[in-house]
Every structure is written in structure tokens, then in C-alpha cells.
Design an enzyme around this catalytic site. Structure first.
Site, PDB file in Angstrom:
ATOM      1  CG  LEU A 148     -32.053  -9.544  17.765  1.00 29.23           C
ATOM      2  CD1 LEU A 148     -32.517  -8.069  17.460  1.00 29.23           C
ATOM      3  CD2 LEU A 148     -33.272 -10.208  17.777  1.00 29.23           C
ATOM      4  CG  ASP A 187     -42.035 -13.368  10.305  1.00 26.41           C
ATOM      5  OD1 ASP A 187     -41.774 -13.230  11.595  1.00 26.41           O
ATOM      6  OD2 ASP A 187     -42.893 -11.683   9.646  1.00 26.41           O
ATOM      7  NE  ARG A 218     -35.686 -54.170  26.538  1.00 26.23           N
ATOM      8  CZ  ARG A 218     -34.620 -54.993  27.138  1.00 26.23           C
ATOM      9  NH1 ARG A 218     -33.735 -55.398  26.235  1.00 26.23           N
ATOM     10  NH2 ARG A 218     -34.629 -54.614  28.000  1.00 26.23           N
ATOM     11  CB  ILE A 267     -40.042 -46.027  23.035  1.00 18.56           C
ATOM     12  CG1 ILE A 267     -41.607 -46.233  23.112  1.00 18.56           C
ATOM     13  CG2 ILE A 267     -39.850 -47.830  22.200  1.00 18.56           C
ATOM     14  CD1 ILE A 267     -42.195 -45.362  22.324  1.00 18.56           C
ATOM     15  N   GLY A 310     -36.472 -47.390  27.285  1.00 15.12           N
ATOM     16  CA  GLY A 310     -35.697 -47.372  28.657  1.00 15.12           C
ATOM     17  C   GLY A 310     -34.712 -47.045  28.737  1.00 15.12           C
ATOM     18  CD  GLU A 315     -33.943 -19.124  14.134  1.00 22.44           C
ATOM     19  OE1 GLU A 315     -34.718 -18.851  13.930  1.00 22.44           O
ATOM     20  OE2 GLU A 315     -32.543 -19.063  13.988  1.00 22.44           O
ATOM     21  N   GLY A 316     -36.864 -17.252  19.608  1.00 24.86           N
ATOM     22  CA  GLY A 316     -37.977 -17.125  20.258  1.00 24.86           C
ATOM     23  C   GLY A 316     -37.992 -17.930  20.679  1.00 24.86           C
ATOM     24  CB  SER A 329     -42.470 -22.483  23.736  1.00 22.94           C
ATOM     25  OG  SER A 329     -42.584 -23.370  22.712  1.00 22.94           O
ATOM     26  CD  GLU A 330     -42.338 -19.668  27.533  1.00 21.59           C
ATOM     27  OE1 GLU A 330     -41.178 -19.589  26.481  1.00 21.59           O
ATOM     28  OE2 GLU A 330     -42.697 -20.945  28.156  1.00 21.59           O
TER      29      GLU A 330
HETATM   30  N1  CAA Z   1     -42.713  -8.121  10.182  1.00 21.15           N
HETATM   31  C1  CAA Z   1     -42.164  -7.236   9.791  1.00 21.15           C
HETATM   32  N2  CAA Z   1     -42.143  -6.346  10.545  1.00 21.15           N
HETATM   33  C2  CAA Z   1     -43.151  -6.029  12.314  1.00 21.15           C
HETATM   34  C3  CAA Z   1     -42.498  -7.467  12.239  1.00 21.15           C
HETATM   35  C4  CAA Z   1     -42.334  -8.871  11.453  1.00 21.15           C
HETATM   36  N3  CAA Z   1     -42.738  -9.958  11.839  1.00 21.15           N
HETATM   37  N4  CAA Z   1     -43.243  -8.019  13.703  1.00 21.15           N
HETATM   38  C5  CAA Z   1     -43.252  -6.999  14.050  1.00 21.15           C
HETATM   39  N5  CAA Z   1     -42.970  -5.930  13.593  1.00 21.15           N
HETATM   40  C6  CAA Z   1     -43.141  -3.991  13.131  1.00 21.15           C
HETATM   41  C7  CAA Z   1     -44.038  -4.359  13.922  1.00 21.15           C
HETATM   42  O1  CAA Z   1     -45.013  -3.615  12.738  1.00 21.15           O
HETATM   43  C8  CAA Z   1     -43.753  -3.046  14.847  1.00 21.15           C
HETATM   44  O2  CAA Z   1     -44.140  -1.511  13.802  1.00 21.15           O
HETATM   45  P1  CAA Z   1     -44.581   0.211  14.584  1.00 21.15           P
HETATM   46  O3  CAA Z   1     -43.721   0.265  15.063  1.00 21.15           O
HETATM   47  O4  CAA Z   1     -44.441   1.084  12.546  1.00 21.15           O
HETATM   48  O5  CAA Z   1     -45.914  -0.240  14.391  1.00 21.15           O
HETATM   49  C9  CAA Z   1     -43.032  -3.243  15.521  1.00 21.15           C
HETATM   50  O6  CAA Z   1     -42.145  -3.755  14.413  1.00 21.15           O
HETATM   51  C10 CAA Z   1     -41.955  -3.190  16.677  1.00 21.15           C
HETATM   52  O7  CAA Z   1     -43.716  -4.211  16.672  1.00 21.15           O
HETATM   53  P2  CAA Z   1     -44.412  -4.723  18.314  1.00 21.15           P
HETATM   54  O8  CAA Z   1     -45.090  -3.976  18.944  1.00 21.15           O
HETATM   55  O9  CAA Z   1     -44.593  -6.061  17.869  1.00 21.15           O
HETATM   56  O10 CAA Z   1     -42.922  -5.625  19.037  1.00 21.15           O
HETATM   57  P3  CAA Z   1     -42.661  -5.067  20.586  1.00 21.15           P
HETATM   58  O11 CAA Z   1     -41.765  -4.449  21.209  1.00 21.15           O
HETATM   59  O12 CAA Z   1     -44.160  -5.255  21.504  1.00 21.15           O
HETATM   60  O13 CAA Z   1     -42.223  -7.024  20.709  1.00 21.15           O
HETATM   61  C11 CAA Z   1     -41.669  -8.930  20.004  1.00 21.15           C
HETATM   62  C12 CAA Z   1     -42.265  -7.764  19.472  1.00 21.15           C
HETATM   63  C13 CAA Z   1     -42.640 -10.637  19.447  1.00 21.15           C
HETATM   64  C14 CAA Z   1     -41.912  -9.283  21.596  1.00 21.15           C
HETATM   65  C15 CAA Z   1     -40.435  -8.976  19.176  1.00 21.15           C
HETATM   66  O14 CAA Z   1     -39.314  -8.780  20.633  1.00 21.15           O
HETATM   67  C16 CAA Z   1     -39.855 -10.650  19.290  1.00 21.15           C
HETATM   68  O15 CAA Z   1     -39.815 -11.003  18.248  1.00 21.15           O
HETATM   69  N6  CAA Z   1     -39.132 -11.275  20.549  1.00 21.15           N
HETATM   70  C17 CAA Z   1     -38.056 -12.526  20.200  1.00 21.15           C
HETATM   71  C18 CAA Z   1     -36.251 -11.919  19.918  1.00 21.15           C
HETATM   72  C19 CAA Z   1     -36.330 -13.153  19.462  1.00 21.15           C
HETATM   73  O16 CAA Z   1     -36.878 -13.881  18.763  1.00 21.15           O
HETATM   74  N7  CAA Z   1     -34.649 -13.576  19.222  1.00 21.15           N
HETATM   75  C20 CAA Z   1     -33.794 -14.696  19.240  1.00 21.15           C
HETATM   76  C21 CAA Z   1     -32.954 -14.467  18.584  1.00 21.15           C
HETATM   77  S1  CAA Z   1     -32.119 -15.132  16.614  1.00 21.15           S
HETATM   78  C22 CAA Z   1     -31.385 -16.617  18.287  1.00 21.15           C
HETATM   79  O17 CAA Z   1     -31.990 -16.649  18.777  1.00 21.15           O
HETATM   80  C23 CAA Z   1     -30.118 -16.709  17.956  1.00 21.15           C
HETATM   81  C24 CAA Z   1     -29.654 -17.335  16.806  1.00 21.15           C
HETATM   82  O18 CAA Z   1     -28.402 -16.683  16.724  1.00 21.15           O
HETATM   83  C25 CAA Z   1     -30.479 -18.519  15.936  1.00 21.15           C
END
Ligand code: CAA
Length: 383
Positions: free
Chosen positions: A125, A240, A268, A337, A339, A363-364, A366-367
Site C-alpha cells: 500500500l 482493521d 537484584r 528497572i 539499569g 499499519e497506521g 498512533s496519530e
Molecule cells: N472499512 C471500510 N471502508 C472504509 C474504512 C474501513 N475501515 N475506512 C474508510 N473507508 C471508506 C470510507 O467509508 C470512505 O468511503 P466513501 O468514499 O464511499 O464515503 C472512503 O473509504 C474514504 O474514507 P476517508 O474519507 O475516511 O479517507 P481519508 O482519505 O480521509 O483517510 C485515513 C483515511 C484514516 C487517514 C487512511 O488513509 C489511513 O488509515 N491511513 C493510514 C494508512 C496506513 O495505515 N498505512 C499503513 C500501511 S501497511 C504497513 O504498515 C506496511 C506493512 O507491511 C505492515
């Protein structure tokens, strides 16, 4: 209300713990030092049925519920967080995509072997210029006859260097923003796929991470997941799942650091008494224990909500946020703890500090979790 695990969950917990102690404990410190991917251990996880935990048996999985998944994840993470994230990405970000969004043909071709642990999956992604703002990706997929041509680059791809199967998100219509994103499944050995060098990371050093670039990669239309423009929803719904797994990973790391701090504090002695007898240390222990228990409950709740079906976005984000910040707090307190000894490689606690840190980022961040929690909470009030 019953907070107890079922007999099945408890026996899976024992199975995972025994595996982790027998197979991972002897290698965890060394593979962290050398940054070696735990190939053999991952193969054995597959044999145990832990690479496709939620996948139906008919598709090569173990057909277990989300609580079983977090219980197993915690136990593997308690000993080796690198092996755990390899497993988590395969389960939540690869197998579950195909289970939830794949066609029968895609499941037969890609899911069965991945759920059995014979092949490994990765989730593509993030891009160099598109991290938290995932919808701004530049990787393009252009339709040409019965296939798509993919060009672009993805980075921070967990399992990337060792992956056989890629879940890929690409822009099919840049004018549509997030509704122009489409999801695909493809073979990592496809012509035009280039696997970059392995990242040299602070923590989870034995998990493999890299950049993957795509140059004129042909992907048949039959490997598109759902319809064009549905990819962002696939990506978000999948995260999710993933976030519950990372929350459980953070919990396992925190639990390991906590156990290590307790035994050190008991053994300790300073000023003629064990560290555990000092009130200052006891307060640290109380804070660690409380936050760990709260994390575990939030994670079980998120897993339970998932098992009900429907959206569990808010609960997985809360679990990940709380558990990952807890892991940073607990591992740092545990190191304190210990040290000076905790600051050396003689003890595992320095590894736990390094491994915990990524849970607040991948995977996202904390912010982003706070953003998701707030927007879901506001929707509930409005709705
Ligand atoms: N389930 C289903 N649909 C969802 C959803 C969910 N959890 N979250 C959003 N959607 C849908 C919304 O309903 C919306 O649909 P419509 O356009 O039909 O209304 C659409 O998606 C857009 O949603 P938002 O307006 O909320 O989207 P946004 O662009 O404002 O931002 C965000 C959302 C939360 C910031 C998102 O971009 C996000 O989670 N960003 C972080 C990305 C991330 O976690 N990256 C990590 C990548 S994986 C990784 O770490 C690598 C690895 O290999 C482990």
C-alpha cells in the site's frame, strides 16, 4: 459477562507458547542481531496452522475465530516479535484480503498455499510519498485489453524480500481520489517486479522489509480484487484486521518485558534488599501490570467485535493505539528497572524496547489511530 478464555482458546495458547519457547526462544536473540529471516520457523508455523488462522479449512486454513488469532499472536510476539509480524501480515493483510474480497479462482490460485504457509504474502500500500495519506498513491494500473499494466513503487513492505504473493493497490483513475484506487493480487515473481534491498531496521530486525518496484508489470484482469475503484475500501477494511494483530503483537512484547522486569526486580539486590521491595519499583510494576491488562481487554474486545461481523474500525484502532503506547511504556520501564544491564545485549529487554517502537508506526501511526477513533466517535454521535 465472562472474561475467561474458552478451553479451545486456552489449548491454542498453550500450543503457541510451547512452540515459541521450543522453536523461537533459542533463535530470537541471534536472528535479531544478524537480521536473519526465520524461514524454518515460518514453515513450522504453517504446519501448525498459524499462517491462515481465520481462513476456512476448505481453503487451507484453521478456521479459528478472531480471539484465537490474538491469543496466538500474543504468545508468538512474547518471544519473537519479528516472527510474529511475518505471521500477522500473512494472516491479516494477505490471506484475509482474499478470503473477504477474492473470487473463487483467486482463492484457489493464491489463498490455499498462503493459508497453509507454503507461500508468503505481502501487502503493498505505502509509497515513498504516500504513507499516512494512503489515498495519494502514484502507482498506476492502466487497462490494456484483458490485463492491467502496473508502474510505480511501494515501500516498507513487510515480508517483501521473501514474499510469493503480493496484494497491491494502484490508481486506475487518478481523477477520482480514493475512489480511483483498485486492488490486485499477483505473483511476486511476475516480470517487471523488482524486489529492493532489505531495510536495516532499529527493531523487528529479523522480519524482512523492502521497497518493491513495478515496471510495466502485466496483471490479468482476473487478478483484480472486486471492481475498479473499490481498492481503498479493501485497503482500509483490511487494516482493521491488521491493527488487531499489531495490537496483539505489542501486547506480547509488553508482556515479555514485564515478566523480565519482575524476575530481575526480585533477584537484584541493592541497599540490602531486592529491587522489588522498593516502593518506587512497585509503582512501576503496578503501572505496567495495569496497562497490560487494559490492553489485553481492549484487544479481546476488538476481536470479539470483529467476530460479530460489521465494522469494528474504532475498536481495532483503540486496541492498537493503547497496546502500542503501552508496549513503549512497559519496555522502557522494564529497561529502567534493569539499569545498566538492560542497556546491553546480555538481556532481551533492549530488544523489546526496539521491537515495541514500530507498533506505534506501522499499519497506521498512533496519530492516524487517533484520527480514525475521533472520526468514528463523531459519526456515532451524529448518527
Ligand atoms: N472499512 C471500510 N471502508 C472504509 C474504512 C474501513 N475501515 N475506512 C474508510 N473507508 C471508506 C470510507 O467509508 C470512505 O468511503 P466513501 O468514499 O464511499 O464515503 C472512503 O473509504 C474514504 O474514507 P476517508 O474519507 O475516511 O479517507 P481519508 O482519505 O480521509 O483517510 C485515513 C483515511 C484514516 C487517514 C487512511 O488513509 C489511513 O488509515 N491511513 C493510514 C494508512 C496506513 O495505515 N498505512 C499503513 C500501511 S501497511 C504497513 O504498515 C506496511 C506493512 O507491511 C505492515
Amino acid at each position: 459477562m465472562d472474561f475467561a478464555l474458552t478451553d479451545e482458546h486456552r489449548s491454542l495458547q498453550t500450543l503457541a507458547r510451547d512452540f515459541a519457547e521450543k522453536e523461537l526462544r533459542p533463535i530470537a536473540r541471534q536472528i535479531d542481531l544478524s537480521g536473519t529471516f526465520p524461514q524454518e520457523a515460518v514453515k513450522k508455523l504453517g504446519e501448525l496452522g498459524f499462517m491462515g488462522i481465520s481462513i476456512p479449512e476448505s481453503y487451507g486454513g484453521s478456521e479459528l475465530d478472531p480471539v484465537a488469532y490474538v491469543v496466538i499472536m500474543e504468545e508468538i510476539s512474547r518471544v519473537c516479535a519479528s516472527t510474529a509480524v511475518t505471521m500477522s501480515v500473512n494472516n491479516s493483510l494477505a490471506c484475509e484480503v482474499l478470503k473477504n474480497f477474492g473470487t473463487e479462482e483467486q482463492k484457489q490460485k493464491f489463498l490455499i498455499s498462503m493459508a497453509k504457509g507454503e507461500t508468503l504474502g505481502a501487502y503493498c500500500l505505502t509509497e515513498p510519498m504516500s504513507g499516512s495519506d494512503a489515498a495519494t498513491m502514484k502507482t498506476s494500473a492502466k487497462k490494456e485489453g484483458d490485463h492491467y499494466v502496473i508502474n510505480g513503487a511501494k515501500n516498507w513492505i513487510t515480508n517483501g524480500p521473501d514474499a510469493d504473493t503480493l496484494i497491491l493497490f494502484a490508481m486506475t483513475d487518478p481523477t477520482q481520489g480514493n475512489r480511483g484506487i483498485t486492488a490486485f493480487v499477483l505473483d511476486a515473481k511476475s516480470e517487471g517486479v523488482e524486489i529492493g534491498a532489505k531495510e536495516n531496521k532499529l527493531g523487528i530486525r529479523a522480519s524482512s522489509t523492502c521497497t518493491i518496484s513495478f515496471t510495466d508489470v502485466k496483471v490479468p484482469e482476473s487478478q483484480r480484487l472486486r471492481e475498479e475503484g473499490f481498492g481503498f475500501k479493501v485497503a482500509m477494511a483490511t487494516l482493521d484486521n491488521g491493527r488487531i494483530g499489531i495490537a496483539a503483537q505489542a501486547l506480547g512484547i509488553a508482556q515479555a518485558a514485564y515478566e523480565s522486569a519482575l524476575s530481575y526486580a526480585k533477584e537484584r539486590k541493592q541497599f540490602d534488599q531486592s529491587l522489588a521491595e522498593f516502593q518506587g519499583i512497585r509503582w512501576m510494576i503496578a503501572d505496567m501490570a495495569s496497562r497490560i491488562e487494559a490492553s489485553r481487554l481492549l484487544i479481546y474486545q476488538a476481536a470479539y467485535k470483529k467476530s460479530l461481523g460489521g465494522r469494528f474500525t474504532k475498536y481495532s484502532a483503540i486496541a492498537k493505539l493503547f497496546a502500542s503506547e503501552t508496549a513503549s511504556f512497559v519496555t522502557n520501564t522494564a529497561l529502567q528497572i534493569h539499569g545498566g544491564y538492560g542497556y546491553t545485549k546480555e538481556y532481551d529487554v533492549e530488544r523489546f524496547v526496539r521491537d515495541a517502537r514500530i507498533c506505534e508506526i506501522y499499519e497506521g501511526t498512533s496519530e492516524i489511530q487517533r484520527l480514525v477513533i475521533a472520526s468514528q466517535s463523531l459519526k456515532e454521535i451524529q448518527g
